[in-house]
Structures are given as C-alpha cells and as structure tokens.
Design a protein around this motif. Sequence first.
Motif, short mmCIF file in Angstrom:
data_model
loop_
_atom_site.label_atom_id
_atom_site.label_comp_id
_atom_site.label_asym_id
_atom_site.label_seq_id
_atom_site.Cartn_x
_atom_site.Cartn_y
_atom_site.Cartn_z
N MET A 1 0.86 -1.17 0.00
CA MET A 1 0.00 0.00 0.00
C MET A 1 0.90 1.23 0.00
N ALA A 2 0.48 2.24 -0.71
CA ALA A 2 1.28 3.45 -0.89
C ALA A 2 1.26 4.35 0.34
N PRO A 3 2.30 5.16 0.49
CA PRO A 3 2.35 6.10 1.61
C PRO A 3 1.13 7.02 1.68
N ALA A 4 0.55 7.37 0.53
CA ALA A 4 -0.61 8.27 0.52
C ALA A 4 -1.75 7.71 1.35
N GLN A 5 -2.02 6.42 1.24
CA GLN A 5 -3.11 5.83 2.00
C GLN A 5 -2.84 5.90 3.51
N PRO B 1 -0.96 11.16 19.36
CA PRO B 1 -0.50 10.14 18.40
C PRO B 1 -1.61 9.15 18.02
N VAL B 2 -1.58 8.75 16.76
CA VAL B 2 -2.49 7.72 16.26
C VAL B 2 -1.72 6.40 16.35
N PRO B 3 -2.23 5.43 17.10
CA PRO B 3 -1.51 4.15 17.23
C PRO B 3 -1.37 3.46 15.88
N THR B 4 -0.21 2.85 15.67
CA THR B 4 0.01 2.13 14.42
C THR B 4 -0.96 0.97 14.28
N GLY B 5 -1.40 0.40 15.39
CA GLY B 5 -2.40 -0.66 15.33
C GLY B 5 -3.71 -0.18 14.75
N ALA B 6 -4.10 1.04 15.08
CA ALA B 6 -5.33 1.62 14.53
C ALA B 6 -5.19 1.87 13.04
N ILE B 7 -4.00 2.33 12.65
CA ILE B 7 -3.74 2.55 11.22
C ILE B 7 -3.81 1.22 10.48
N ALA C 1 -5.44 -1.49 11.30
CA ALA C 1 -6.83 -1.95 11.22
C ALA C 1 -7.61 -1.17 10.17
N GLU C 2 -7.39 0.14 10.11
CA GLU C 2 -8.09 0.99 9.13
C GLU C 2 -7.78 0.58 7.70
N LEU C 3 -6.52 0.18 7.47
CA LEU C 3 -6.07 -0.15 6.11
C LEU C 3 -6.04 -1.65 5.83
N ASP C 4 -6.48 -2.44 6.80
CA ASP C 4 -6.47 -3.90 6.66
C ASP C 4 -5.06 -4.42 6.37
N ALA D 1 3.42 -4.02 9.26
CA ALA D 1 3.45 -3.22 8.02
C ALA D 1 3.19 -1.75 8.33
N ALA D 2 2.25 -1.47 9.23
CA ALA D 2 1.95 -0.09 9.59
C ALA D 2 3.14 0.56 10.31
N THR D 3 3.80 -0.19 11.16
CA THR D 3 4.98 0.33 11.86
C THR D 3 6.11 0.60 10.88
N GLU D 4 6.31 -0.30 9.95
CA GLU D 4 7.35 -0.11 8.93
C GLU D 4 7.07 1.15 8.10
#
Length: 123
Positions: A1-5, A20-26, A28-31, A36-39
């Motif tokens: 998934m691209a950085p834009a998303q 801060p927005v938790p990376t876990g929430a990100i 979940a939002e992006l499936d 991957a969200a942390t990276e």
Amino acid sequence: MAPAQYLLAVRRLRADETTPVPTGAIAAELDRSPAAATEMADRLAERGLVEHEPYEGVVLTEEGDERADRLARTYEILCRFCRDVLCIDDYEAEASALVGTVSADVAERLAEVLLTDEKAPSP
C-alpha cells in the motif's frame, strides 16, 4: 500500500493534531498487519511527514499535514469522478487506489473539466 493511504488514514483517525495515532489503529483501518503499519510509519518519519514514537503512534508533521490535506482533496475529487462520471459502484476503493498516483494538478483539472455541475469539493 502506498504512503498516501497511510497519510490519509492518520489524518482520518487522529483525535487532534498532537495526540498520536496508534500504528495498530492505522493497520486496522487499512487492513494491514501492525508490522506493516509500523514499517510505513518509520518510512514516513524518515521523509519528515510524521513523527513516530514507538508504542505511542504517529503524529503528522506540518509538512505531512499539508500533504495529507492535498491528498484528501484529491481523494474527494477522485471519489466524485469515479462515482458521478465513471459510475463505479465501489468508487471509494477506486479513488483510494488512485489518490497517490494522481497529482493535485490533474485532480483539479478533473474537477474543472468534468465535474462542472457544481464546484469541486473544498479542501
């Protein structure tokens, strides 16, 4: 998934500009997986678009916030284009897939040329 998303997800999920927005929430939002969200958060931090505090989450920097605002406008225009002109049922998914690949200039021209029934969405 691209950085834009990811930038759009942070913008959508944030409670305010400093919490801060938790990376876990990100994730979940992006499936996506939390890893991957942390990276991606680390990659965006390297680009100066977010501040990433491990175990806390991410906050958009001023540059990241400006970029996210432009992406949100482009996303809204692409949603209208995909829905109203192309008549795509899942127009939001299509717009999301395109948002990082279409420049703001192209989106504005789409709004001017093809979406003339009313003014383009405001930022």
